[in-house]
Design a protein around this motif. Structure first.
Motif, PDB file in Angstrom:
ATOM      1  N   PHE A  93       0.866  -1.177   0.000  1.00  0.00           N
ATOM      2  CA  PHE A  93       0.000   0.000   0.000  1.00  0.00           C
ATOM      3  C   PHE A  93       0.900   1.224   0.000  1.00  0.00           C
ATOM      4  O   PHE A  93       1.723   1.395   0.910  1.00  0.00           O
ATOM      5  N   GLY A  94       0.757   2.078  -1.008  1.00  0.00           N
ATOM      6  CA  GLY A  94       1.544   3.304  -1.072  1.00  0.00           C
ATOM      7  C   GLY A  94       0.641   4.505  -1.201  1.00  0.00           C
ATOM      8  O   GLY A  94      -0.189   4.571  -2.127  1.00  0.00           O
ATOM      9  N   HIS A  95       0.763   5.445  -0.266  1.00  0.00           N
ATOM     10  CA  HIS A  95      -0.078   6.639  -0.323  1.00  0.00           C
ATOM     11  C   HIS A  95       0.698   7.803  -0.925  1.00  0.00           C
ATOM     12  O   HIS A  95       1.845   8.075  -0.545  1.00  0.00           O
ATOM     13  N   CYS A  96       0.037   8.509  -1.845  1.00  0.00           N
ATOM     14  CA  CYS A  96       0.604   9.685  -2.495  1.00  0.00           C
ATOM     15  C   CYS A  96       1.983   9.322  -3.054  1.00  0.00           C
ATOM     16  O   CYS A  96       2.152   8.273  -3.662  1.00  0.00           O
ATOM     17  N   ALA A  97       2.991  10.166  -2.833  1.00  0.00           N
ATOM     18  CA  ALA A  97       4.312   9.898  -3.403  1.00  0.00           C
ATOM     19  C   ALA A  97       4.932   8.614  -2.876  1.00  0.00           C
ATOM     20  O   ALA A  97       5.851   8.076  -3.496  1.00  0.00           O
ATOM     21  N   GLY A  98       4.443   8.084  -1.757  1.00  0.00           N
ATOM     22  CA  GLY A  98       4.940   6.810  -1.254  1.00  0.00           C
ATOM     23  C   GLY A  98       4.679   5.664  -2.213  1.00  0.00           C
ATOM     24  O   GLY A  98       5.361   4.624  -2.148  1.00  0.00           O
ATOM     25  N   ALA A  99       3.717   5.838  -3.118  1.00  0.00           N
ATOM     26  CA  ALA A  99       3.440   4.788  -4.106  1.00  0.00           C
ATOM     27  C   ALA A  99       4.561   4.652  -5.129  1.00  0.00           C
ATOM     28  O   ALA A  99       4.690   3.600  -5.764  1.00  0.00           O
ATOM     29  N   LEU A 100       5.384   5.691  -5.278  1.00  0.00           N
ATOM     30  CA  LEU A 100       6.444   5.652  -6.295  1.00  0.00           C
ATOM     31  C   LEU A 100       7.624   4.786  -5.862  1.00  0.00           C
ATOM     32  O   LEU A 100       8.043   3.902  -6.619  1.00  0.00           O
ATOM     33  N   HIS A 129       4.888   7.779 -14.708  1.00  0.00           N
ATOM     34  CA  HIS A 129       5.326   8.597 -15.839  1.00  0.00           C
ATOM     35  C   HIS A 129       4.652   9.966 -15.869  1.00  0.00           C
ATOM     36  O   HIS A 129       4.988  10.798 -16.716  1.00  0.00           O
ATOM     37  N   HIS A 130       3.735  10.224 -14.934  1.00  0.00           N
ATOM     38  CA  HIS A 130       3.120  11.538 -14.782  1.00  0.00           C
ATOM     39  C   HIS A 130       3.489  12.195 -13.448  1.00  0.00           C
ATOM     40  O   HIS A 130       2.941  13.245 -13.108  1.00  0.00           O
ATOM     41  N   ALA A 180      13.468  14.636  -8.704  1.00  0.00           N
ATOM     42  CA  ALA A 180      14.471  13.976  -9.541  1.00  0.00           C
ATOM     43  C   ALA A 180      13.939  12.711 -10.205  1.00  0.00           C
ATOM     44  O   ALA A 180      14.578  12.171 -11.114  1.00  0.00           O
ATOM     45  N   TYR A 181      12.782  12.235  -9.730  1.00  0.00           N
ATOM     46  CA  TYR A 181      12.268  10.947 -10.225  1.00  0.00           C
ATOM     47  C   TYR A 181      11.693  11.085 -11.631  1.00  0.00           C
ATOM     48  O   TYR A 181      10.876  11.969 -11.895  1.00  0.00           O
ATOM     49  N   ARG A 182      12.129  10.217 -12.520  1.00  0.00           N
ATOM     50  CA  ARG A 182      11.625  10.210 -13.894  1.00  0.00           C
ATOM     51  C   ARG A 182      11.433   8.771 -14.362  1.00  0.00           C
ATOM     52  O   ARG A 182      12.330   7.945 -14.226  1.00  0.00           O
ATOM     53  N   ARG A 183      10.282   8.474 -14.874  1.00  0.00           N
ATOM     54  CA  ARG A 183      10.045   7.211 -15.583  1.00  0.00           C
ATOM     55  C   ARG A 183       9.327   7.593 -16.866  1.00  0.00           C
ATOM     56  O   ARG A 183       8.191   8.056 -16.840  1.00  0.00           O
ATOM     57  N   ALA A 184      10.007   7.401 -17.984  1.00  0.00           N
ATOM     58  CA  ALA A 184       9.504   7.906 -19.259  1.00  0.00           C
ATOM     59  C   ALA A 184       8.250   7.188 -19.722  1.00  0.00           C
ATOM     60  O   ALA A 184       7.384   7.782 -20.363  1.00  0.00           O
ATOM     61  N   GLU A 185       8.147   5.901 -19.413  1.00  0.00           N
ATOM     62  CA  GLU A 185       7.010   5.128 -19.903  1.00  0.00           C
ATOM     63  C   GLU A 185       6.650   4.047 -18.893  1.00  0.00           C
ATOM     64  O   GLU A 185       7.464   3.697 -18.022  1.00  0.00           O
ATOM     65  N   PRO A 186       5.440   3.508 -18.975  1.00  0.00           N
ATOM     66  CA  PRO A 186       5.004   2.489 -18.014  1.00  0.00           C
ATOM     67  C   PRO A 186       5.859   1.227 -18.064  1.00  0.00           C
ATOM     68  O   PRO A 186       6.436   0.880 -19.089  1.00  0.00           O
ATOM     69  N   ALA A 187       5.930   0.548 -16.915  1.00  0.00           N
ATOM     70  CA  ALA A 187       6.550  -0.770 -16.817  1.00  0.00           C
ATOM     71  C   ALA A 187       5.556  -1.679 -16.113  1.00  0.00           C
ATOM     72  O   ALA A 187       5.103  -1.381 -15.011  1.00  0.00           O
TER      73      ALA A 187
END
Length: 246
Positions: A93-100, A129-130, A180-187
């Motif tokens: 379970f990840g809430h808000c930015a904790g989900a990243l 990615h958003h 700084a977090y970037r993920r260009a596309e889904p995985a």
């Protein structure tokens, strides 16, 4: 796989996960600026599922440790602590930015061929990615201070200057990691994802949450009653949903 918690898991959990007595576990990731105490109102277990709040370095009882740096570095360190705890069914379970960082941890578990969770619950957080569109990432330090003071008052806590200074220091480092977090596309993950939209959350829309759909074969978007931080009160409806996979 080594069964049961070890000393290596200790820094990551305020209460060591039990070796017996619970059929499953749910690992809970707090939001930016927060620690495992965000889940202090949650019970130790719900319907046989042990609640295991994750404690990130650089806050609360880990304040003396260096900040985790990036979500990728955080995930890499957490994976090692999780390995001995994957001896039974589990969920994230990840809430808000904790989900990243939760997502990045699951990517690394999959890369190592370790058992996937039965569910990944995402609460009030747009897809990776958003993530750079988070409104708080554009805030100045003074705006973040005001946001923190407002949050504390909303929780019934009078924000003392020393408390705000300490909380802001953690929040600023967490926001640097988020920025700084970037993920260009889904995985794609090898597990179902359940995305929770808080009905009274003005900052995260259902349309934003739809972007999680490419991240798993099964993505279920649910609307739950309450505002962005109401998860902290452990509402019955939320806890029932979080254990419905058992």
């Amino acid at each position: 796989m080594t069964s049961g918690p070890t000393a290596a898991t200790a820094p990551w959990f305020l209460r060591p996960p039990s070796t017996a007595g619970h059929a499953a576990r749910i690992f809970c990731f707090p939001f930016s600026g927060a620690g495992a105490s965000a889940f202090s109102a949650w019970p130790p277990a719900v319907d046989g599922v042990e609640v295991c709040p994750v404690q990130f370095p650089g806050r609360e009882n880990r304040m003396g440790e260096p900040h985790y740096g990036t979500y990728e570095e955080l995930a890499a360190g957490l994976v090692e602590a999780l390995v001995p705890l994957l001896d039974r069914p589990y969920a994230f379970f990840g809430h808000c930015a904790g989900a990243l960082p939760a997502f990045e941890t699951l990517v690394r578990l999959a890369d190592r061929g370790l058992p996937p969770p039965d569910r990944f619950f995402v609460s009030g957080q747009p897809a990776p990615h958003h993530a750079s569109g988070d409104r708080m990432l554009t805030m100045t330090e003074s705006e973040l201070r005001a946001e923190l003071e407002s949050f504390l008052r909303g929780r019934g806590i009078e924000p003392r200057p020393d408390m705000v200074d300490m909380g802001l220091a953690v929040l600023l480092e967490d926001h640097a990691a988020a920025g700084a977090y970037r993920r260009a596309e889904p995985a794609a993950l090898p597990c179902p994802i359940v995305v929770l939209h808080w009905r009274d959350d003005p900052d995260v829309s259902l349309d934003q949450l739809e972007a999680w759909r490419p991240y798993a074969e099964s993505v279920d978007i649910r609307v739950v009653d309450g505002g962005h931080y109401d998860f902290m009160d452990a509402p019955d409806g939320l806890l029932t949903l979080l254990t419905s996979w058992r």
